[in-house]
Design a protein around this motif. Sequence first.
Motif: not given
Length: 337
Positions: A181, A185, A189, A290, A293, A326, A333, A337
Amino acid sequence: MAIELIFPPQAMQQGFPKLLEQMNQSSLYSYEIEGIEARLEWSKMVGQGSVRFAYLRPGLQISIENHQMKEKLVMQGQHSHLDPWKFYFLVSGELSGVVDRSASPFTLKTGENCLTACSGDRAQMTYYDHQTYLAVTILVDPWFLKTFLEEQSGLPQPLQQAMKTSAERFFHTGATSPAMQIALHQILYCPYEGFLRQIYIESKALELIVLKLAQIDEQISPPKHNVTLQPQDIDCIHNAKDILLSNIESPPSLLELAKKAGTNDYKLKIGFRQLFGTTVFGYLRNQRMEQARQLLLEKQMNVSEVAQTVGYSSLSRFSTAFKNYFGITPKTYQKNS
């Protein structure tokens, strides 16, 4: 009603850009090619979003899909042992497929991945309408992997067989691990541009390949640990996990957690490794990141509030931890997003 895309024989050996040119489905999508990269944009009548492709080096390609279809999309193709191995990581969405007409269908859900090698003569993947798909695909030619191996001894036995010209299909699904993961990410990104971006994406693609091969090896090879968890031990480990998640802002120490869960710290550490593939506080960090995020995506809190919510009293420490995890700062971020 379904939209069908049928790939010609040896399609995957040509690479994404040449494949788009050959298929020329102008009613379904438009595409543009620039250097080592290509971009497919779905027409508004069939969906929205895009698929981006890139050659990283000979024998290694990557694609990033971020799209939603208005109708079910069915992709079919014929494959051979010369085709690249397909490492597929589904970040969001749900799809179904079959690797050969004689094989059982499979379903892939959010947070799952698969490796396909030597598919049969009628491989198929189905994307469903009105679902947002976010996924990373890495295509690796078998000869590219061979350059890292001496007599293929570093691969699990089934994958050694898949290297051979007479190989039967190989297909493996698994849960996307926390380490996977993170790499995903960091690809999605990427904080760099140009030359640095290409090197960064390539390094993360190779990392994902390693993590997937290690996952297969771990599941196929005999267990290397001597500790067998009893059902009551497993219940205690899950209890400890729930306690951690309920106290994510201020978690107990390892000894306190073991006592509250009804076990000892040794079994707690062994259990987390076996059940979740990481340490106790590695698991806590993954859950914190997580949750952070998700909160940043919702944009109901600023970065400082998010840091406090997931247990960081220091904004700078949270920003450093988030970027290490990340590959991007929490502020950037949230903004992008």
